[in-house]
Each structure stands twice: as structure tokens, then as C-alpha cells.
Design an enzyme around this catalytic site. Structure first.
Site, short mmCIF file in Angstrom:
data_model
loop_
_atom_site.label_atom_id
_atom_site.label_comp_id
_atom_site.label_asym_id
_atom_site.label_seq_id
_atom_site.Cartn_x
_atom_site.Cartn_y
_atom_site.Cartn_z
N HIS A 75 28.86 -7.65 17.25
CA HIS A 75 29.33 -7.97 18.60
C HIS A 75 30.49 -7.04 18.96
O HIS A 75 31.30 -6.69 18.10
CB HIS A 75 29.78 -9.44 18.66
CG HIS A 75 30.03 -9.91 20.06
ND1 HIS A 75 31.18 -9.62 20.73
CD2 HIS A 75 29.25 -10.61 20.92
CE1 HIS A 75 31.11 -10.15 21.96
NE2 HIS A 75 29.94 -10.76 22.09
N GLY A 128 32.56 -10.99 29.52
CA GLY A 128 33.70 -11.82 29.86
C GLY A 128 34.49 -11.34 31.07
O GLY A 128 35.58 -11.80 31.34
N LYS A 139 31.86 -18.11 20.65
CA LYS A 139 33.07 -17.37 20.26
C LYS A 139 34.08 -18.32 19.59
O LYS A 139 33.67 -19.27 18.92
CB LYS A 139 33.68 -16.67 21.46
CG LYS A 139 32.66 -15.86 22.25
CD LYS A 139 33.27 -14.90 23.20
CE LYS A 139 32.18 -14.26 24.04
NZ LYS A 139 32.63 -13.13 24.81
N GLY A 183 27.90 -15.76 26.71
CA GLY A 183 29.21 -16.18 26.20
C GLY A 183 29.75 -17.35 27.03
O GLY A 183 29.38 -18.51 26.82
N GLY A 184 30.60 -17.03 28.00
CA GLY A 184 31.30 -18.05 28.78
C GLY A 184 30.41 -19.18 29.30
O GLY A 184 30.75 -20.36 29.17
N ASN A 207 26.72 -17.76 22.56
CA ASN A 207 27.77 -17.33 21.64
C ASN A 207 29.06 -18.05 22.06
O ASN A 207 29.66 -17.70 23.07
CB ASN A 207 27.94 -15.80 21.75
CG ASN A 207 29.14 -15.31 20.97
OD1 ASN A 207 29.69 -16.01 20.12
ND2 ASN A 207 29.55 -14.08 21.26
N GLU A 267 33.22 -7.51 20.33
CA GLU A 267 34.56 -8.02 19.99
C GLU A 267 34.85 -7.80 18.51
O GLU A 267 36.00 -7.57 18.13
CB GLU A 267 34.68 -9.50 20.39
CG GLU A 267 34.78 -9.65 21.90
CD GLU A 267 34.25 -10.95 22.47
OE1 GLU A 267 34.02 -11.91 21.70
OE2 GLU A 267 34.03 -11.01 23.70
N SER A 285 28.32 -11.46 31.06
CA SER A 285 28.53 -12.30 32.24
C SER A 285 27.23 -12.86 32.82
O SER A 285 27.04 -12.91 34.05
CB SER A 285 29.32 -11.53 33.31
OG SER A 285 30.60 -11.18 32.81
N GLU A 336 24.58 -5.19 25.22
CA GLU A 336 25.73 -5.81 25.88
C GLU A 336 26.72 -4.71 26.29
O GLU A 336 27.53 -4.26 25.47
CB GLU A 336 26.44 -6.76 24.91
CG GLU A 336 25.59 -7.90 24.44
CD GLU A 336 26.45 -9.12 24.13
OE1 GLU A 336 26.22 -10.16 24.75
OE2 GLU A 336 27.36 -9.02 23.29
C1 PEP Z 1 29.01 -12.38 24.73
O1 PEP Z 1 29.92 -12.96 24.17
O2 PEP Z 1 28.15 -11.85 24.03
C2 PEP Z 1 28.99 -12.34 26.19
C3 PEP Z 1 28.02 -11.69 26.76
O3 PEP Z 1 29.98 -13.01 26.86
P1 PEP Z 1 30.00 -13.37 28.43
O4 PEP Z 1 28.68 -13.99 28.76
O5 PEP Z 1 31.14 -14.33 28.59
O6 PEP Z 1 30.20 -12.08 29.18
#
Ligand code: PEP
Length: 256
Positions: free
Chosen positions: A95, A173, A11, A234-235, A9, A97, A213, A167
Site C-alpha cells: 500500500h 484519502g 487502516k 479506504g475512508g 481497508n 502508505e 477516494s 491506486e
Molecule cells: C486506500 O486506503 O487504499 C484508499 C484508497 O483510501 P481512500 O478510499 O480513503 O482514498
């Protein structure tokens, strides 16, 4: 046997040009990969660019959100036919966010999931508790509400076409990952819930990803848990090296 799935993802990162650079680097590292499904979810503006680079490869394409209506006066929104035409096979729905900053609710999740299935797209439905909810012992209750209300009225046959991503919001994040045992505990709960609502086949065939993460150094321990079928990343999906390492390590659980 559930095939592992790793979804990146991105983002609100990567212009179309930057997205193209990342895809090129990923293709170099992941051409021979088998036994794991891989999905890239860039921003809407990069979908077409990414699709043109990955078509014919094993990489799949997903959007990060979508509106449930087919067309009309919804300024700023993007429809299912629009994302489908750019080559998407998947769409992330609900999600945290989107829930936290843009008013996504279980009701909007439900509408989007229903529409996704109508358009033959695979929804990756995100569920998970906030930190204060976990601290108050409400994790299972929150996850149960997300699932029951987000998937309400869907048949078991329809649920077989979706992917669920657990999640925990406090792990997204933040660099703070749920331990593999904490994650597996909730995944087990979700599977039991699917079995109670639908049946054991639906429960045992549905892929449940973990997100929060995920990095190359924790993916193996997460994937070692029985009920974890992959990750929403994500990251660490923004760099070819870290994302491809995650995919490689997840593959170990996969079928070859
Ligand atoms: C996400 O955006 O779904 C996510 C899990 O981000 P991150 O891996 O950065 O925590």
C-alpha cells in the site's frame, strides 16, 4: 468473466469493539449479496474478532500488511502463519502508505507476495504513481516498475492467484478520484503488461481493482469501465452505509 471484488481497508481505525459494531451493521446490509467478493481488512488487533463474526458468511477477511519471514527476531512484525490462523484469506501488500511512511519497496513487496502465495493467501498488490510522477508523465513507467519488480520471478500460474490494486497516490484519502477514463487507461496498460510478461490468459483473468477516494457516488462510473474489476476502499469502508452501497453498486457488474 472476472468476479468483482470490493475490499475495505480500515487502516489504523476501529478498536476490536468498534470493528465488531461495524461488522454487525455490514452483515445486516449484506447478507444476501451475491456476484461480488467482499473483503474486510481491519487492523491486526481486530482480525480475530472480525473473523468470529463473519465466518460462514460471504464476507472475507484480509490483513493490511505482513512480514515475509516465517518467524524470528522481528519485533513488532506479524507473520503469515499468525494472520492465517486468525482466518485471513487475503493480505494487502505494498500500500502506498506503507511505501511512503514505512520504507516498503518493490523488493519487500516481492518477498511478501512470494510468501503470501506460499501460505495460500491472496495478495492484493498495490501499485500507483505519486502526483509529481503523474505530472511529469511518468505514470506508466512507475506502474510498470511496481509490477515488474514487485512480481519479479513469479510464474504466470502464480500471478493468476493475485489481485492488483491500481491506486494513484494523489487520489488516496484526498477526495480527488481519478476519472473513470484515467483509471481505465492505467488498468488497460497493466493488463497489456501482464499479457506481454506472461500471456493473454493471465492478463484477462487477473482482477485489477481501482483505489482512491471511491465513494457510493462514483463507484458505478468506475465499474462501468471495462478493465475495472472492483475497488480498494479506504475512508468509505468505515461506515456500513457507504461501504454496503459501494458493494451493491459494484454487484451490478457481477455474476449472479
Ligand atoms: C486506500 O486506503 O487504499 C484508499 C484508497 O483510501 P481512500 O478510499 O480513503 O482514498
Amino acid at each position: 468473466m472476472r468476479k468483482p471484488l470490493i475490499a475495505g481497508n480500515w487502516k489504523m481505525n476501529k478498536t476490536p469493539r468498534e470493528a465488531a459494531e461495524l461488522v454487525q451493521a455490514l452483515k445486516d446490509k449484506l447478507t444476501e449479496i451475491d456476484g461480488v467478493d467482499i473483503v474486510l481488512a481491519p487492523s491486526f488487533t481486530a482480525l480475530e474478532t472480525v473473523y468470529n463474526l463473519i465466518k460462514g458468511s460471504k464476507l472475507g477477511l484480509g490483513a493490511q500488511d505482513v512480514h515475509w519471514e516465517e518467524k524470528g527476531a522481528y519485533t513488532g512484525e506479524v507473520s503469515f502463519s499468525m494472520i492465517k490462523e486468525t482466518g485471513c484469506q487475503y493480505v494487502i501488500i505494498g500500500h502506498s502508505e506503507r511505501r511512503q511512511y514505512f520504507g516498503e519497496t518493490n523488493e519487500t513487496v516481492r518477498r511478501k507476495v512470494k510468501a503470501a502465495l506460499k501460505f495460500d493467501l491472496t495478495p492484493i498488490v498495490c501499485v500507483g504513481e505519486r502526483l509529481e510522477e503523474r505530472e511529469k508523465g511518468k505514470t506508466f513507467q512507475v506502474v510498470e516498475n511496481h509490477i515488474k519488480e514487485g512480481l519479479a520471478t513469479l510464474s504466470g500460474e502464480a500471478v493468476l492467484k493475485i489481485v492488483i490494486a491500481y491506486e494513484p497516490v494523489w487520489a488516496i484519502g484526498t477526495g480527488r478520484t481519478a476519472t473513470p477514463q484515467q483509471a481505465n487507461e492505467v488498468h488497460t496498460f497493466i493488463r497489456q503488461l501482464l499479457s506481454d510478461i506472461y500471456n493473454r490468459d493471465v492478463a484477462s483473468q487477473t482482477r485489477i481493482l481501482y483505489g482512491g477516494s471511491v465513494k457510493p457516488d462514483n463507484i458505478s462510473a468506475l465499474m462501468a469501465e471495462q478493465e475495472i474489476d472492483g475497488a480498494l476502499v479506504g475512508g468509505a469502508s468505515l461506515e456500513a452505509q457507504s461501504f454496503s452501497e459501494i458493494v451493491q453498486r459494484a454487484k451490478i457488474k457481477g455474476v449472479n
